[in-house]
Each structure stands twice: as structure tokens, then as C-alpha cells.
Design a protein around this motif. Sequence first.
Motif, PDB file in Angstrom:
ATOM      1  N   LEU A 117     -11.039  -5.651   6.269  1.00  0.00           N
ATOM      2  CA  LEU A 117     -12.482  -5.728   6.531  1.00  0.00           C
ATOM      3  C   LEU A 117     -13.033  -7.150   6.420  1.00  0.00           C
ATOM      4  O   LEU A 117     -14.187  -7.361   6.075  1.00  0.00           O
ATOM      5  CB  LEU A 117     -13.238  -4.804   5.572  1.00  0.00           C
ATOM      6  N   GLU A 118     -12.213  -8.119   6.720  1.00  0.00           N
ATOM      7  CA  GLU A 118     -12.707  -9.493   6.676  1.00  0.00           C
ATOM      8  C   GLU A 118     -13.509  -9.796   7.931  1.00  0.00           C
ATOM      9  O   GLU A 118     -13.386  -9.102   8.950  1.00  0.00           O
ATOM     10  CB  GLU A 118     -11.543 -10.465   6.536  1.00  0.00           C
ATOM     11  N   PRO A 119     -14.386 -10.800   7.917  1.00  0.00           N
ATOM     12  CA  PRO A 119     -15.194 -11.144   9.099  1.00  0.00           C
ATOM     13  C   PRO A 119     -14.308 -11.528  10.281  1.00  0.00           C
ATOM     14  O   PRO A 119     -13.217 -12.085  10.103  1.00  0.00           O
ATOM     15  CB  PRO A 119     -16.021 -12.344   8.627  1.00  0.00           C
ATOM     16  N   ILE A 120     -14.781 -11.210  11.450  1.00  0.00           N
ATOM     17  CA  ILE A 120     -14.055 -11.564  12.669  1.00  0.00           C
ATOM     18  C   ILE A 120     -14.143 -13.066  12.908  1.00  0.00           C
ATOM     19  O   ILE A 120     -15.215 -13.667  12.798  1.00  0.00           O
ATOM     20  CB  ILE A 120     -14.622 -10.811  13.888  1.00  0.00           C
ATOM     21  N   ILE A 121     -13.017 -13.658  13.204  1.00  0.00           N
ATOM     22  CA  ILE A 121     -12.974 -15.065  13.603  1.00  0.00           C
ATOM     23  C   ILE A 121     -12.536 -15.102  15.059  1.00  0.00           C
ATOM     24  O   ILE A 121     -11.426 -14.699  15.395  1.00  0.00           O
ATOM     25  CB  ILE A 121     -12.001 -15.873  12.722  1.00  0.00           C
ATOM     26  N   HIS A 122     -13.415 -15.567  15.918  1.00  0.00           N
ATOM     27  CA  HIS A 122     -13.151 -15.550  17.348  1.00  0.00           C
ATOM     28  C   HIS A 122     -12.268 -16.719  17.761  1.00  0.00           C
ATOM     29  O   HIS A 122     -12.390 -17.828  17.234  1.00  0.00           O
ATOM     30  CB  HIS A 122     -14.463 -15.611  18.137  1.00  0.00           C
ATOM     31  N   ALA A 123     -11.393 -16.432  18.685  1.00  0.00           N
ATOM     32  CA  ALA A 123     -10.593 -17.498  19.286  1.00  0.00           C
ATOM     33  C   ALA A 123     -11.503 -18.404  20.110  1.00  0.00           C
ATOM     34  O   ALA A 123     -12.407 -17.927  20.811  1.00  0.00           O
ATOM     35  CB  ALA A 123      -9.498 -16.902  20.167  1.00  0.00           C
ATOM     36  N   THR A 124     -11.291 -19.691  20.005  1.00  0.00           N
ATOM     37  CA  THR A 124     -12.132 -20.662  20.705  1.00  0.00           C
ATOM     38  C   THR A 124     -11.527 -21.004  22.061  1.00  0.00           C
ATOM     39  O   THR A 124     -10.341 -21.324  22.161  1.00  0.00           O
ATOM     40  CB  THR A 124     -12.275 -21.952  19.881  1.00  0.00           C
ATOM     41  N   ALA A 125     -12.352 -20.906  23.084  1.00  0.00           N
ATOM     42  CA  ALA A 125     -11.914 -21.242  24.438  1.00  0.00           C
ATOM     43  C   ALA A 125     -12.335 -22.664  24.766  1.00  0.00           C
ATOM     44  O   ALA A 125     -13.518 -23.008  24.655  1.00  0.00           O
ATOM     45  CB  ALA A 125     -12.511 -20.276  25.441  1.00  0.00           C
TER      46      ALA A 125
END
Length: 301
Positions: A59-67
Motif C-alpha cells: 500500500l505504498e504511494p504510486i511512483i509514476h515512471a517518467t517519460a
Amino acid sequence: MAGELEEWRVRQWAAGVHHTAQGMRNKLRGTTREEVGPAERFGFDILAPMRGRRPVARLEPIIHATAQHKRRWVFPAPYSFDAIVDSFQKLQQIHEPESEYQKAGAADYNHEVDQEIINAALGTAMEGEQSLTGVALPSSQVIAAGGTGLVLNKIVTARAQLGHQTNNEMEVYGPYYFVYDPLDIRYLFAQTKVTSADFVNVKALMSGEMVQGFLGFNWVASNQLPLGVTAANVRNSLAYAKAGLGFGANTAARKERAGERNDITGHPMQISIFDQFGAVRIDDHLVIRVDIDTSAAVPTE
């Protein structure tokens, strides 16, 4: 009115030129990414690889992949083919498939398209958004002449380099192409390893052409590769993956017409085609310049 040419003949002639150009086996068009765009400029996007991650806790925060995006630009340049026809009988025949006017127009059109792609592959690419930056082909993408012609080692090096950059994923990056001058195969065919049946089908020796698929390349013969630009006796050959180059056309700009020339004695008819197209090197890592020393001695091994 007598002497006028019906519009359908003009349009059929123009369509015939493009059709004949395709039938004449346009050498390089189709070996690149291709798009249709506006007249001023349009871009090919480059997306850097994106990587996912392994979560370290529930349940950790989502870390988005950077484009990370880059954009290389095509600036469609005008192209015009004009011919003077001084005989009405010939004028009526311009739309016929075997017409010399169609063949001449198609050959010239193919020549200009191929030259545009070669120049873009080896020249400076424009990159950026509002402020554009010129990007030359990096020195790491050049296989030096080294006092030799088109020898096996250079081809193997180019193939290995492209394979490394693409991870041999042709389904993603497209086929690999090698553009060579027909004069330079004398270096390659003089090598015993290449002419051996273990390396190449004997049909190559009978036809004098490279076997398609040799070392994973689609081979394209062209006499338009630059000679003497980087050095007096050096010809710049070219190896690339399809995704590495882009060709763009502004189809809305295409025009064809025929009209009487009042400024020439006899008032002949002039037939014309106008078009706009351009090319760009999209990804430097997918394009390799292979330098050939044309003054080198032909191998005798």
C-alpha cells in the motif's frame, strides 16, 4: 480549343509519374518511418525507455515512471519537375505508361527522394521545441575508413553495433539496411571468406549483387552516396535501422499542371509537378556511417 490539353491527361500523367516511380523500385523510400504533415515543419517524437519498479512495501504511494520526450524535425522542401513538350502528338501521349516523359519524371523524383534521405542520415538533425538545436552524427556512429574499402569486418561491426542498440528487436525497430555503392562490392567479393559457399549463396557471384539478408541486412545499391565530403578518397556508406530515419511529405502541396509557354518561340506546352518532402535522422544510435577508402587496394586474400 485546338492545342489545349485536357485536364485528365495532365493529372493522369502526374499520377503515372508517381506510380512509375514506385514501379522503378524507389531505393530508400519505405526503408524509413514515414508520415504526412504540414508544409512548414513537423516532428518525429523520440521517447526514452521507461522503467517500472518493484514496490518495497504494501500500500505504498504510486511512483509514476517518467517519460522523457525529444523531437526531431522535418522541414519539407519544395520539389519541381518541369518538361517542355514541343509536339502536340507527344503531348497527347504523356499519360501513357511507356511515355518517356513519365519515365524521366519518375527517375528524377526517385533520385531526389533518395538524396533527401541520404543527406538527412549523414547530416545535421534539428532537435528541440521552441529553440532548435543542430545535432551532428556522433563520432561513435562512424566506422572509419582505416585505409580499406568495403571489407567484411566493417559490415560485421555495423551489424553488431545496431544489434546492440536495438537488442536485435527488429519487430520494434524495423529491419536493418545497408546502403552501398555498386563500385565498392569489388572489395567485398575479393575476400575469400565472402565468396565461400559457407558465407554466401553462389548466386551473388553470378548476379554481382549482394544477397538480401547477408549478415542481417537488406542491401540497397545506390550511386548517390557522398564521395569526398569527409575526405578526398572516402565514400560515406550507410547502415541503419528503419526506426532511425524519418521521411515526411506534405501531400496537400502536390500540384500538377500544363500550360502554354508564351515566352518561348513556337509556344510549346510545359508540364509540371510540384511536391514537398523532407527527411530527418530520428535516433542517432540507429544510424551508422561506414566510411570506404576508394583508393585502397582490393584485397587478394
